[in-house]
Design a protein around this motif. Structure first.
Motif, PDB file in Angstrom:
ATOM      1  N   MET A   1       0.842  -1.182   0.000  1.00 27.02           N
ATOM      2  CA  MET A   1       0.000   0.000   0.000  1.00 27.02           C
ATOM      3  C   MET A   1       0.885   1.243   0.000  1.00 27.02           C
ATOM      4  O   MET A   1       1.900   1.279   0.671  1.00 27.02           O
ATOM      5  CB  MET A   1      -0.915  -0.008   1.234  1.00 27.02           C
ATOM      6  N   SER A   2       0.495   2.255  -0.772  1.00 20.63           N
ATOM      7  CA  SER A   2       1.274   3.489  -0.827  1.00 20.63           C
ATOM      8  C   SER A   2       1.282   4.161   0.538  1.00 20.63           C
ATOM      9  O   SER A   2       0.329   4.068   1.309  1.00 20.63           O
ATOM     10  CB  SER A   2       0.660   4.452  -1.856  1.00 20.63           C
ATOM     11  N   GLY A   3       2.361   4.879   0.817  1.00 19.44           N
ATOM     12  CA  GLY A   3       2.406   5.608   2.069  1.00 19.44           C
ATOM     13  C   GLY A   3       3.774   6.203   2.346  1.00 19.44           C
ATOM     14  O   GLY A   3       4.760   5.894   1.671  1.00 19.44           O
ATOM     15  N   PHE A   4       3.818   7.060   3.338  1.00 18.75           N
ATOM     16  CA  PHE A   4       5.066   7.694   3.752  1.00 18.75           C
ATOM     17  C   PHE A   4       5.792   6.776   4.726  1.00 18.75           C
ATOM     18  O   PHE A   4       5.161   6.070   5.526  1.00 18.75           O
ATOM     19  CB  PHE A   4       4.774   9.041   4.410  1.00 18.75           C
ATOM     20  N   ALA A   5       7.119   6.788   4.646  1.00 13.55           N
ATOM     21  CA  ALA A   5       7.881   5.854   5.472  1.00 13.55           C
ATOM     22  C   ALA A   5       9.252   6.407   5.835  1.00 13.55           C
ATOM     23  O   ALA A   5       9.813   7.246   5.131  1.00 13.55           O
ATOM     24  CB  ALA A   5       8.037   4.529   4.731  1.00 13.55           C
ATOM     25  N   ARG A   6       9.749   5.884   6.936  1.00 19.22           N
ATOM     26  CA  ARG A   6      11.142   6.079   7.337  1.00 19.22           C
ATOM     27  C   ARG A   6      11.702   4.697   7.629  1.00 19.22           C
ATOM     28  O   ARG A   6      11.129   3.938   8.404  1.00 19.22           O
ATOM     29  CB  ARG A   6      11.246   6.957   8.588  1.00 19.22           C
ATOM     30  N   ASP A   7      12.808   4.380   6.967  1.00 17.01           N
ATOM     31  CA  ASP A   7      13.448   3.083   7.168  1.00 17.01           C
ATOM     32  C   ASP A   7      14.946   3.281   6.976  1.00 17.01           C
ATOM     33  O   ASP A   7      15.427   3.424   5.857  1.00 17.01           O
ATOM     34  CB  ASP A   7      12.906   2.064   6.160  1.00 17.01           C
ATOM     35  N   THR A   8      15.679   3.301   8.080  1.00 15.66           N
ATOM     36  CA  THR A   8      17.116   3.604   8.017  1.00 15.66           C
ATOM     37  C   THR A   8      17.894   2.589   7.189  1.00 15.66           C
ATOM     38  O   THR A   8      18.923   2.924   6.601  1.00 15.66           O
ATOM     39  CB  THR A   8      17.712   3.661   9.435  1.00 15.66           C
ATOM     40  N   LYS A   9      17.422   1.362   7.115  1.00 15.87           N
ATOM     41  CA  LYS A   9      18.134   0.324   6.368  1.00 15.87           C
ATOM     42  C   LYS A   9      18.167   0.655   4.883  1.00 15.87           C
ATOM     43  O   LYS A   9      19.176   0.420   4.203  1.00 15.87           O
ATOM     44  CB  LYS A   9      17.448  -1.025   6.582  1.00 15.87           C
ATOM     45  N   TYR A  10      17.086   1.201   4.365  1.00 14.85           N
ATOM     46  CA  TYR A  10      16.991   1.452   2.935  1.00 14.85           C
ATOM     47  C   TYR A  10      17.142   2.920   2.559  1.00 14.85           C
ATOM     48  O   TYR A  10      17.626   3.238   1.478  1.00 14.85           O
ATOM     49  CB  TYR A  10      15.654   0.941   2.403  1.00 14.85           C
ATOM     50  N   TYR A  11      16.696   3.821   3.412  1.00 14.31           N
ATOM     51  CA  TYR A  11      16.642   5.229   3.032  1.00 14.31           C
ATOM     52  C   TYR A  11      17.484   6.161   3.910  1.00 14.31           C
ATOM     53  O   TYR A  11      17.444   7.377   3.730  1.00 14.31           O
ATOM     54  CB  TYR A  11      15.189   5.715   3.081  1.00 14.31           C
ATOM     55  N   GLY A  12      18.240   5.604   4.851  1.00 13.56           N
ATOM     56  CA  GLY A  12      18.988   6.478   5.746  1.00 13.56           C
ATOM     57  C   GLY A  12      18.034   7.268   6.633  1.00 13.56           C
ATOM     58  O   GLY A  12      17.078   6.716   7.176  1.00 13.56           O
ATOM     59  N   ASP A  13      18.281   8.555   6.755  1.00 14.85           N
ATOM     60  CA  ASP A  13      17.428   9.394   7.602  1.00 14.85           C
ATOM     61  C   ASP A  13      16.281  10.033   6.826  1.00 14.85           C
ATOM     62  O   ASP A  13      15.526  10.828   7.374  1.00 14.85           O
ATOM     63  CB  ASP A  13      18.261  10.515   8.256  1.00 14.85           C
ATOM     64  N   ARG A  14      16.133   9.725   5.566  1.00 14.40           N
ATOM     65  CA  ARG A  14      15.176  10.445   4.719  1.00 14.40           C
ATOM     66  C   ARG A  14      13.740   9.946   4.888  1.00 14.40           C
ATOM     67  O   ARG A  14      13.489   8.751   5.044  1.00 14.40           O
ATOM     68  CB  ARG A  14      15.575  10.330   3.252  1.00 14.40           C
ATOM     69  N   LEU A  15      12.845  10.893   4.824  1.00 14.06           N
ATOM     70  CA  LEU A  15      11.423  10.586   4.739  1.00 14.06           C
ATOM     71  C   LEU A  15      11.139  10.316   3.264  1.00 14.06           C
ATOM     72  O   LEU A  15      11.562  11.077   2.393  1.00 14.06           O
ATOM     73  CB  LEU A  15      10.590  11.778   5.215  1.00 14.06           C
ATOM     74  N   VAL A  16      10.455   9.230   2.961  1.00 13.37           N
ATOM     75  CA  VAL A  16      10.150   8.907   1.566  1.00 13.37           C
ATOM     76  C   VAL A  16       8.667   8.600   1.425  1.00 13.37           C
ATOM     77  O   VAL A  16       7.974   8.328   2.399  1.00 13.37           O
ATOM     78  CB  VAL A  16      10.965   7.686   1.059  1.00 13.37           C
ATOM     79  N   TYR A  17       8.221   8.643   0.187  1.00 12.23           N
ATOM     80  CA  TYR A  17       6.865   8.198  -0.125  1.00 12.23           C
ATOM     81  C   TYR A  17       7.013   6.927  -0.952  1.00 12.23           C
ATOM     82  O   TYR A  17       7.634   6.930  -2.018  1.00 12.23           O
ATOM     83  CB  TYR A  17       6.098   9.243  -0.933  1.00 12.23           C
ATOM     84  N   GLU A  18       6.480   5.820  -0.454  1.00 12.30           N
ATOM     85  CA  GLU A  18       6.555   4.544  -1.157  1.00 12.30           C
ATOM     86  C   GLU A  18       5.267   4.353  -1.957  1.00 12.30           C
ATOM     87  O   GLU A  18       4.217   4.062  -1.388  1.00 12.30           O
ATOM     88  CB  GLU A  18       6.740   3.386  -0.171  1.00 12.30           C
ATOM     89  N   PRO A  19       5.324   4.537  -3.279  1.00 12.86           N
ATOM     90  CA  PRO A  19       4.108   4.410  -4.093  1.00 12.86           C
ATOM     91  C   PRO A  19       3.800   2.952  -4.422  1.00 12.86           C
ATOM     92  O   PRO A  19       4.711   2.148  -4.601  1.00 12.86           O
ATOM     93  CB  PRO A  19       4.465   5.183  -5.368  1.00 12.86           C
ATOM     94  N   LEU A  20       2.524   2.632  -4.481  1.00 10.08           N
ATOM     95  CA  LEU A  20       2.104   1.332  -4.975  1.00 10.08           C
ATOM     96  C   LEU A  20       2.055   1.447  -6.494  1.00 10.08           C
ATOM     97  O   LEU A  20       1.238   2.189  -7.036  1.00 10.08           O
ATOM     98  CB  LEU A  20       0.730   0.959  -4.403  1.00 10.08           C
ATOM     99  N   GLU A  21       2.945   0.747  -7.154  1.00 10.52           N
ATOM    100  CA  GLU A  21       3.125   0.906  -8.601  1.00 10.52           C
ATOM    101  C   GLU A  21       1.814   0.753  -9.366  1.00 10.52           C
ATOM    102  O   GLU A  21       1.481   1.581 -10.224  1.00 10.52           O
ATOM    103  CB  GLU A  21       4.150  -0.129  -9.099  1.00 10.52           C
ATOM    104  N   ARG A  22       1.059  -0.289  -9.063  1.00 12.32           N
ATOM    105  CA  ARG A  22      -0.184  -0.550  -9.801  1.00 12.32           C
ATOM    106  C   ARG A  22      -1.181   0.597  -9.619  1.00 12.32           C
ATOM    107  O   ARG A  22      -1.870   0.993 -10.556  1.00 12.32           O
ATOM    108  CB  ARG A  22      -0.800  -1.869  -9.329  1.00 12.32           C
ATOM    109  N   LYS A  23      -1.237   1.119  -8.418  1.00  9.73           N
ATOM    110  CA  LYS A  23      -2.185   2.197  -8.134  1.00  9.73           C
ATOM    111  C   LYS A  23      -1.837   3.464  -8.909  1.00  9.73           C
ATOM    112  O   LYS A  23      -2.691   4.042  -9.583  1.00  9.73           O
ATOM    113  CB  LYS A  23      -2.203   2.497  -6.628  1.00  9.73           C
TER     114      LYS A  23
END
Length: 201
Positions: free
Chosen positions: A1-23
């Motif tokens: 599901m699309s949404g905003f995320a923080r994940d240090t393993k993949y994005y460091g300290d950055r806030l990102v938006y993870e889009p659902l490709e199909r949507k």
């Protein structure tokens, strides 16, 4: 599901938006319809940057109005919507940020949960495989295999038969044994493997 995320393993300290490709591809097709990839045609030219999520195929987006220069207490995807569809975003609800904890304890708990979940799947798969390896070839398989043998020839059948029965208790076809007789000695699993090989040949 699309949404905003923080994940240090993949994005460091950055806030990102993870889009659902199909949507988002659906939004783009419905509101733009240019036939191009929505990321390359609209999101990236609008100033958004793609950050791969490791080698998983998933990714996060960062950019102005989406994750940069925004109030984290009032997040929306309106900036991305406008870039992709060409229409002003009308999202009025605020989205939460999904934060993935990467502490050793949290990682261990995630691993244990994954091991339990996939362990059950592997166990069920092994049970089904064990049953298939003992179940005789079905009439449907035998009929189909007989037709395949006529199409591919005995030499090809023999070559693939040897591979299909390898590491089983089924012996290869004897020199003067009829192909139909050899086929009847197969198990459901071996027949499935043999049929797949002959279809692919």
């Amino acid at each position: 599901m699309s949404g905003f995320a923080r994940d240090t393993k993949y994005y460091g300290d950055r806030l990102v938006y993870e889009p659902l490709e199909r949507k988002w591809a659906g939004y783009h097709a419905r509101y733009c319809g240019c036939g191009r990839d929505w990321l390359e045609a609209h999101a990236i030219p609008a100033g958004f940057t793609v950050i791969p999520r490791g080698k998983t195929g998933y990714y996060g987006l960062v950019g102005p109005g989406l994750t940069e220069g925004v109030d984290e207490e009032a997040l929306t995807a309106n900036a991305l919507w406008e870039a992709v569809t060409g229409e002003p975003g009308t999202q009025t609800w605020r989205e939460q940020v999904h934060i993935t904890c990467r502490s050793p304890e949290a990682e261990a708990a995630r691993k244990a949960a994954n091991d339990e979940y996939y362990g059950h799947i592997r166990e069920e798969s092994a049970k089904r495989k064990a049953v298939a390896e003992k179940t005789p070839i079905t009439e449907t398989q035998l009929t189909y295999l007989t037709r395949l043998i006529a199409q591919v020839g005995v030499q090809r059948f023999d070559a693939e038969y040897v591979k299909a029965v390898r590491n089983t208790t089924i012996d290869p076809r004897a020199p003067r044994e009829r192909t139909a007789t050899a086929a009847k000695r197969l198990t459901k699993a071996a027949a499935h493997k043999l049929i797949d090989a002959l279809v692919a040949s």
